[in-house]
Scaffold this motif. Structure first.
Motif, PDB file in Angstrom:
ATOM      1  N   ALA A 162      49.225  29.433  28.823  1.00  0.00           N
ATOM      2  CA  ALA A 162      48.600  30.369  27.877  1.00  0.00           C
ATOM      3  C   ALA A 162      49.140  31.783  28.067  1.00  0.00           C
ATOM      4  O   ALA A 162      49.386  32.502  27.100  1.00  0.00           O
ATOM      5  N   LEU A 163      49.349  32.193  29.317  1.00  0.00           N
ATOM      6  CA  LEU A 163      49.840  33.543  29.584  1.00  0.00           C
ATOM      7  C   LEU A 163      51.309  33.695  29.205  1.00  0.00           C
ATOM      8  O   LEU A 163      51.730  34.741  28.691  1.00  0.00           O
ATOM      9  N   GLN A 174      37.488  34.433  27.698  1.00  0.00           N
ATOM     10  CA  GLN A 174      36.847  33.244  27.125  1.00  0.00           C
ATOM     11  C   GLN A 174      37.887  32.303  26.523  1.00  0.00           C
ATOM     12  O   GLN A 174      37.760  31.082  26.634  1.00  0.00           O
ATOM     13  N   ALA A 175      38.925  32.865  25.914  1.00  0.00           N
ATOM     14  CA  ALA A 175      39.988  32.022  25.374  1.00  0.00           C
ATOM     15  C   ALA A 175      40.717  31.299  26.503  1.00  0.00           C
ATOM     16  O   ALA A 175      41.038  30.114  26.402  1.00  0.00           O
ATOM     17  N   LEU A 176      40.974  32.029  27.600  1.00  0.00           N
ATOM     18  CA  LEU A 176      41.624  31.398  28.753  1.00  0.00           C
ATOM     19  C   LEU A 176      40.743  30.321  29.357  1.00  0.00           C
ATOM     20  O   LEU A 176      41.240  29.272  29.790  1.00  0.00           O
ATOM     21  N   ALA A 177      39.435  30.564  29.410  1.00  0.00           N
ATOM     22  CA  ALA A 177      38.520  29.569  29.973  1.00  0.00           C
ATOM     23  C   ALA A 177      38.541  28.292  29.150  1.00  0.00           C
ATOM     24  O   ALA A 177      38.522  27.185  29.699  1.00  0.00           O
ATOM     25  N   TYR A 188      27.993  35.207  35.355  1.00  0.00           N
ATOM     26  CA  TYR A 188      28.376  35.251  36.773  1.00  0.00           C
ATOM     27  C   TYR A 188      29.348  34.133  37.169  1.00  0.00           C
ATOM     28  O   TYR A 188      29.500  33.844  38.340  1.00  0.00           O
ATOM     29  N   ASP A 189      29.984  33.529  36.206  1.00  0.00           N
ATOM     30  CA  ASP A 189      30.931  32.426  36.468  1.00  0.00           C
ATOM     31  C   ASP A 189      32.289  33.014  36.839  1.00  0.00           C
ATOM     32  O   ASP A 189      32.921  33.695  36.039  1.00  0.00           O
ATOM     33  N   ARG A 190      32.744  32.740  38.060  1.00  0.00           N
ATOM     34  CA  ARG A 190      34.023  33.287  38.526  1.00  0.00           C
ATOM     35  C   ARG A 190      35.118  32.217  38.589  1.00  0.00           C
ATOM     36  O   ARG A 190      36.154  32.427  39.223  1.00  0.00           O
ATOM     37  N   SER A 191      34.872  31.075  37.971  1.00  0.00           N
ATOM     38  CA  SER A 191      35.839  29.983  38.049  1.00  0.00           C
ATOM     39  C   SER A 191      37.212  30.409  37.559  1.00  0.00           C
ATOM     40  O   SER A 191      38.224  30.150  38.213  1.00  0.00           O
ATOM     41  N   LEU A 192      37.265  31.064  36.411  1.00  0.00           N
ATOM     42  CA  LEU A 192      38.554  31.483  35.863  1.00  0.00           C
ATOM     43  C   LEU A 192      39.243  32.483  36.796  1.00  0.00           C
ATOM     44  O   LEU A 192      40.447  32.378  37.047  1.00  0.00           O
TER      45      LEU A 192
END
Length: 225
Positions: A162-163, A174-177, A188-192
């Protein structure tokens, strides 16, 4: 049917999830210890793994290290009653694609699994992406930095693609997620962020020392040319 390896020492939970996931179209093999999981991995080729952090004969995180070493692109979802942020961070740092704390809603587990499995479907033949000393083939899941090949997890591969598709241009978180995790980020989601951190470490800086992946506050991440 998608072949799923479920590794959890809670046999009652495994039976419940097995029944639910089987009804949802998964072919489930359940193991309750690390040794049995290793045997199952050697005997079959699961399409995804659900792995508990705590196992009676060892740490699920140690098993995750082995999985990532031997099967870098195998989707792994960590599932644990230990909902501490440190456990989530460690799991993601070691290459888990996603994380759910127990007790979890079986419907959410199913949705997360389907999201990650959708990303394993081979995309139409993609052209090689090359920027400077970096060469990446999205369908191989391996990025080449100079003469060195670096294996990527499924999430890291989707994130990098994507990058690289729009270098120098920020891509919204949000698009990357959606692309890397198959879902929206929650509060608080730090997964990405953890996947970006892992990818930065694997890629290293540009030959001149500049970082390859940068963040723009409130806008997302971009690959610096």
């Amino acid at each position: 049917m998608n072949r799923l390896l479920l590794i959890d020492d809670d046999q009652e939970l495994c039976e419940l999830l097995n029944r639910w996931l089987t009804q949802e179209g998964f072919q489930v093999t359940a193991c309750h210890e690390a040794a049995g999981a290793r045997q199952a991995l050697a005997a079959q080729a699961p399409e995804a793994v659900v792995l508990d952090v705590m196992l009676p004969d060892g740490s699920g995180l140690e098993l995750l290290k082995q999985l990532r070493s031997e099967h870098p692109d195998l989707p792994v979802l960590m599932l644990s009653a230990r909902g501490e942020p440190l456990d989530r961070i460690l799991g993601l740092e070691l290459g888990a694609d996603d994380y759910l704390a127990k007790p979890c809603d079986p419907r959410e587990l199913t949705a997360r699994l389907r999201a990650v499995l959708r990303r394993t479907v081979p995309a139409p033949a993609s052209s090689q992406l090359e920027l400077g000393d970096l060469s990446f083939s999205p369908n191989r899941g391996v990025v080449s930095i100079g003469e060195h090949d670096v294996p990527l997890t499924l999430s890291e591969s989707r994130l990098l693609e994507a990058l690289l598709r729009q270098p120098g241009e920020p891509v919204d978180k949000q698009a990357l997620a959606q692309l890397a995790l198959g879902r929206k980020l929650t509060l608080y989601d730090r997964s990405l962020d953890m996947h970006v951190s892992n990818l930065r470490k694997k890629l290293g800086p540009h030959p001149d020392g500049r970082p390859r992946i940068l963040a723009l506050r409130s806008r997302g991440y971009y690959y610096a040319q």
